[in-house]
Write a protein that holds these residues in place. Structure first.
Motif, PDB file in Angstrom:
ATOM      1  N   ALA A 104       0.841  -1.195   0.000  1.00  8.83           N
ATOM      2  CA  ALA A 104       0.000   0.000   0.000  1.00  8.83           C
ATOM      3  C   ALA A 104       0.877   1.247   0.000  1.00  8.83           C
ATOM      4  CB  ALA A 104      -0.924   0.020   1.216  1.00  8.83           C
ATOM      5  N   CYS A 105       0.516   2.225  -0.838  1.00 14.63           N
ATOM      6  CA  CYS A 105       1.259   3.478  -0.920  1.00 14.63           C
ATOM      7  C   CYS A 105       0.299   4.587  -1.297  1.00 14.63           C
ATOM      8  CB  CYS A 105       2.387   3.370  -1.953  1.00 14.63           C
ATOM      9  SG  CYS A 105       3.452   4.819  -2.019  1.00 14.63           S
ATOM     10  N   GLY A 106       0.327   5.682  -0.556  1.00 20.18           N
ATOM     11  CA  GLY A 106      -0.583   6.784  -0.821  1.00 20.18           C
ATOM     12  C   GLY A 106      -0.633   7.749   0.344  1.00 20.18           C
ATOM     13  N   PRO A 107      -1.713   8.514   0.484  1.00 26.09           N
ATOM     14  CA  PRO A 107      -1.838   9.492   1.574  1.00 26.09           C
ATOM     15  C   PRO A 107      -1.799   8.818   2.939  1.00 26.09           C
ATOM     16  CG  PRO A 107      -3.481   9.874  -0.125  1.00 26.09           C
ATOM     17  CD  PRO A 107      -2.846   8.561  -0.443  1.00 26.09           C
TER      18      PRO A 107
ATOM     19  N   LEU B  75       0.893  -6.878   5.325  1.00 25.90           N
ATOM     20  CA  LEU B  75       0.786  -5.526   4.768  1.00 25.90           C
ATOM     21  C   LEU B  75       2.146  -4.831   4.768  1.00 25.90           C
ATOM     22  CD1 LEU B  75      -0.986  -3.100   3.790  1.00 25.90           C
ATOM     23  CD2 LEU B  75      -1.218  -2.478   6.218  1.00 25.90           C
ATOM     24  N   ARG B  76       2.551  -4.349   3.593  1.00 24.90           N
ATOM     25  CA  ARG B  76       3.773  -3.551   3.456  1.00 24.90           C
ATOM     26  C   ARG B  76       3.362  -2.149   3.046  1.00 24.90           C
ATOM     27  NH1 ARG B  76       3.781  -8.492   1.706  1.00 24.90           N
ATOM     28  NH2 ARG B  76       5.508  -9.937   2.061  1.00 24.90           N
ATOM     29  N   VAL B  77       3.908  -1.154   3.721  1.00 23.52           N
ATOM     30  CA  VAL B  77       3.475   0.232   3.524  1.00 23.52           C
ATOM     31  C   VAL B  77       4.672   1.081   3.116  1.00 23.52           C
ATOM     32  CG1 VAL B  77       2.629   2.278   4.720  1.00 23.52           C
ATOM     33  CG2 VAL B  77       1.503   0.086   5.084  1.00 23.52           C
ATOM     34  N   GLU B  78       4.462   1.951   2.138  1.00 25.87           N
ATOM     35  CA  GLU B  78       5.473   2.926   1.735  1.00 25.87           C
ATOM     36  C   GLU B  78       4.919   4.322   1.970  1.00 25.87           C
ATOM     37  OE1 GLU B  78       8.526   2.800   1.083  1.00 25.87           O
ATOM     38  OE2 GLU B  78       9.117   3.649  -0.847  1.00 25.87           O
ATOM     39  N   ARG B  79       5.608   5.104   2.810  1.00 29.90           N
ATOM     40  CA  ARG B  79       5.178   6.458   3.129  1.00 29.90           C
ATOM     41  C   ARG B  79       6.172   7.449   2.560  1.00 29.90           C
ATOM     42  NH1 ARG B  79       1.329   6.742   7.303  1.00 29.90           N
ATOM     43  NH2 ARG B  79       0.873   4.727   8.288  1.00 29.90           N
ATOM     44  N   PHE B  80       5.660   8.527   1.948  1.00 24.49           N
ATOM     45  CA  PHE B  80       6.510   9.554   1.370  1.00 24.49           C
ATOM     46  C   PHE B  80       6.793  10.651   2.392  1.00 24.49           C
ATOM     47  CE2 PHE B  80       4.506   8.526  -3.013  1.00 24.49           C
ATOM     48  CZ  PHE B  80       5.375   7.449  -3.164  1.00 24.49           C
ATOM     49  N   HIS B  81       7.394  10.278   3.523  1.00 22.87           N
ATOM     50  CA  HIS B  81       7.767  11.304   4.490  1.00 22.87           C
ATOM     51  C   HIS B  81       8.902  10.789   5.357  1.00 22.87           C
ATOM     52  CE1 HIS B  81       5.978   9.184   7.901  1.00 22.87           C
ATOM     53  NE2 HIS B  81       4.834   9.102   7.250  1.00 22.87           N
ATOM     54  N   LEU B  82       9.371  11.637   6.245  1.00 22.99           N
ATOM     55  CA  LEU B  82      10.515  11.338   7.089  1.00 22.99           C
ATOM     56  C   LEU B  82      10.260  10.158   8.009  1.00 22.99           C
ATOM     57  CD1 LEU B  82      13.298  12.289   8.269  1.00 22.99           C
ATOM     58  CD2 LEU B  82      11.976  13.679   9.868  1.00 22.99           C
ATOM     59  N   VAL B  83      11.247   9.240   8.084  1.00 22.81           N
ATOM     60  CA  VAL B  83      11.213   8.145   9.054  1.00 22.81           C
ATOM     61  C   VAL B  83      12.062   8.555  10.247  1.00 22.81           C
ATOM     62  CG1 VAL B  83      11.787   5.732   9.478  1.00 22.81           C
ATOM     63  CG2 VAL B  83      10.938   6.442   7.235  1.00 22.81           C
ATOM     64  N   PRO B  84      11.530   8.558  11.473  1.00 25.78           N
ATOM     65  CA  PRO B  84      12.286   9.055  12.616  1.00 25.78           C
ATOM     66  C   PRO B  84      13.450   8.145  12.985  1.00 25.78           C
ATOM     67  CG  PRO B  84      10.218   8.062  13.336  1.00 25.78           C
ATOM     68  CD  PRO B  84      10.167   8.122  11.850  1.00 25.78           C
ATOM     69  N   VAL B  85      14.495   8.767  13.535  1.00 23.85           N
ATOM     70  CA  VAL B  85      15.631   8.017  14.065  1.00 23.85           C
ATOM     71  C   VAL B  85      15.188   7.312  15.334  1.00 23.85           C
ATOM     72  CG1 VAL B  85      17.910   8.257  15.108  1.00 23.85           C
ATOM     73  CG2 VAL B  85      17.351   9.541  13.034  1.00 23.85           C
ATOM     74  N   ARG B  86      15.638   6.079  15.509  1.00 25.83           N
ATOM     75  CA  ARG B  86      15.271   5.330  16.701  1.00 25.83           C
ATOM     76  C   ARG B  86      16.520   4.915  17.464  1.00 25.83           C
ATOM     77  NH1 ARG B  86      13.226  -0.416  14.071  1.00 25.83           N
ATOM     78  NH2 ARG B  86      15.264  -1.197  13.429  1.00 25.83           N
ATOM     79  N   ALA B  87      16.337   4.556  18.726  1.00 25.28           N
ATOM     80  CA  ALA B  87      17.462   4.139  19.551  1.00 25.28           C
ATOM     81  C   ALA B  87      18.041   2.836  19.019  1.00 25.28           C
ATOM     82  CB  ALA B  87      17.006   3.956  21.001  1.00 25.28           C
ATOM     83  N   PRO B  88      19.379   2.683  19.027  1.00 26.89           N
ATOM     84  CA  PRO B  88      19.966   1.439  18.529  1.00 26.89           C
ATOM     85  C   PRO B  88      19.564   0.259  19.401  1.00 26.89           C
ATOM     86  CG  PRO B  88      21.622   2.811  19.604  1.00 26.89           C
ATOM     87  CD  PRO B  88      20.384   3.643  19.490  1.00 26.89           C
ATOM     88  N   GLY B  89      19.470  -0.909  18.793  1.00 24.93           N
ATOM     89  CA  GLY B  89      19.080  -2.105  19.515  1.00 24.93           C
ATOM     90  C   GLY B  89      20.159  -2.575  20.473  1.00 24.93           C
ATOM     91  N   ALA B  90      19.780  -3.480  21.351  1.00 24.06           N
ATOM     92  CA  ALA B  90      20.735  -4.043  22.307  1.00 24.06           C
ATOM     93  C   ALA B  90      21.860  -4.732  21.552  1.00 24.06           C
ATOM     94  CB  ALA B  90      20.017  -5.034  23.227  1.00 24.06           C
ATOM     95  N   GLY B  91      23.063  -4.483  21.992  1.00 21.35           N
ATOM     96  CA  GLY B  91      24.217  -5.101  21.357  1.00 21.35           C
ATOM     97  C   GLY B  91      24.810  -4.303  20.217  1.00 21.35           C
TER      98      GLY B  91
END
Length: 370
Positions: free
Chosen positions: A245-248, A268-284
């Protein structure tokens, strides 16, 4: 100016590339590749570029750019997006656009991007209305995981609206080109009107030609928006289909809720045309020692630090733009090591790969061509 065969894009043999590497110390701080790029931008591997060979008008306010990539282009997968760098009034601007052409069968195969001019934008209107054949655009690396798996599932569903059709049409063109598709495939696409529907004639023609493809078009000015209820009416077996799915944002948010409520969110796989936020790195997750090769500077980086911030703290002049992963003004070649995408956690690292320093961190020791 004629192009000599041994210098044509993509034509440098391994021996020639090795020779360029061997004499690079003679041209420092510039490399032989830098001089090739001055002669013709398409000869540069460090700063990939492409020349527009045609501009095709699509629906109102939209155009497809046909681009012949140079020697530094590493190809793409159907559904990925491409950072494009365009000079406007002496300033280079970067924006990302979905690739609408199938992956090329040979190096240097043409690629296409379809751009819809935004009324509040600057780069997209320039590309649609002011870009002519012969124009040279900078190319970033193809990115994104909104792609088809192998092998293909038995039933596919694509849900798109507006310009959200662009990555999906690249997938459909790829499936149509390679043939042998047995998957039952349904496309549900929404556009304001027939005149504003990107690729409308092509989609209708594909449905007529391909027995495995069904297309259902919704025109919002006369039929209303494509809602999750409407999706259920048009595709009663949506729970059993792998879906892209891709759209508004409203459509995608509603789809995520509906698929999650049905217990099939993983389909469901989604494509968004906007900024993806930075997240905290995983353990290890670990950082590493970063060497800025041309500057002869080294600095330690934590797992959560962007390479842009590490370089600036160490006094290295770092190219940058938006600092949020949107403009691709911070692209730098990776010479050695691996990086971690601070938004997704994805690890990657191919020598010569262009990386965004503002949204990538060190995943062990690495070397940047800066």
């Amino acid at each position: 100016m004629s192009v000599r065969p041994w210098l044509s894009p993509g034509a440098l043999r391994p021996g020639a590339r090795a020779a360029l590497t061997a004499v690079s110390w003679l041209t420092s701080p510039l490399s032989p590749d830098d001089y090739l790029g001055l002669i013709d931008p398409l000869w540069s591997a460090r700063h990939p570029a492409g020349r527009v060979s045609a501009v095709r008008r699509e629906a109102a306010g939209a155009a497809t750019l046909v681009i012949r990539p140079g020697r530094g282009w590493n190809g793409h997968r159907a559904g990925q997006y491409l950072p494009l760098g365009v000079e406007i009034d002496g300033v280079r601007h970067w924006r990302t656009y979905s690739i609408t052409s199938p992956p090329g069968d040979t190096p240097g195969s043409e690629i296409t991007v379809t751009v819809k001019a935004r009324t509040d934008g600057r780069v997209s209107p320039h590309l649609v209305h002011r870009t002519a054949p012969g124009a040279v655009l900078r190319l970033g690396p193809a990115q994104g995981e909104f792609v088809l798996p192998r092998p293909l599932p038995g039933r596919l569903l694509f849900v798109t609206a507006g310009s959200g059709i662009t990555p999906v049409v690249g997938m459909l063109r790829t499936l149509a080109r390679h043939g042998g598709v047995t998957s039952d495939t349904l496309l549900l696409h929404s556009a304001p009107s027939p005149a504003e529907c990107l690729f409308r004639a092509e989609l209708v023609a594909l449905e007529r030609r391909l027995p495995w493809l069904s297309v259902r078009l919704t025109h919002t000015r006369t039929e209303g928006r494509l809602t999750t209820g409407r999706i259920g009416e048009l595709c009663p077996d949506w729970r059993r289909r792998e879906t892209w799915a891709c759209g508004p944002a409203g459509l995608l948010d509603a789809a995520e809720r509906q698929w999650a409520a049905a217990g099939v969110r993983e389909r469901l796989r989604v494509e968004r045309f906007h900024l993806v936020p930075v997240r905290a790195p995983g353990a290890g997750a670990v950082g590493g020692r970063v060497r800025f090769d041309r500057s002869a500077v080294e600095a330690d980086a934590t797992a959560a630090s962007s390479l842009l911030a590490v370089g600036e703290s160490a006094g290295v002049p770092m190219p940058h733009g938006c600092r949020r992963g949107l403009c691709f003004g911070c692209l730098v070649p990776l010479l050695d090591g691996r990086v971690r995408d601070l938004r997704t956690g994805e690890l990657r690292g191919n020598p010569g790969e262009l990386i965004q320093t503002c949204v990538n961190g060190a995943a062990g020791p690495l070397v940047l061509d800066l």
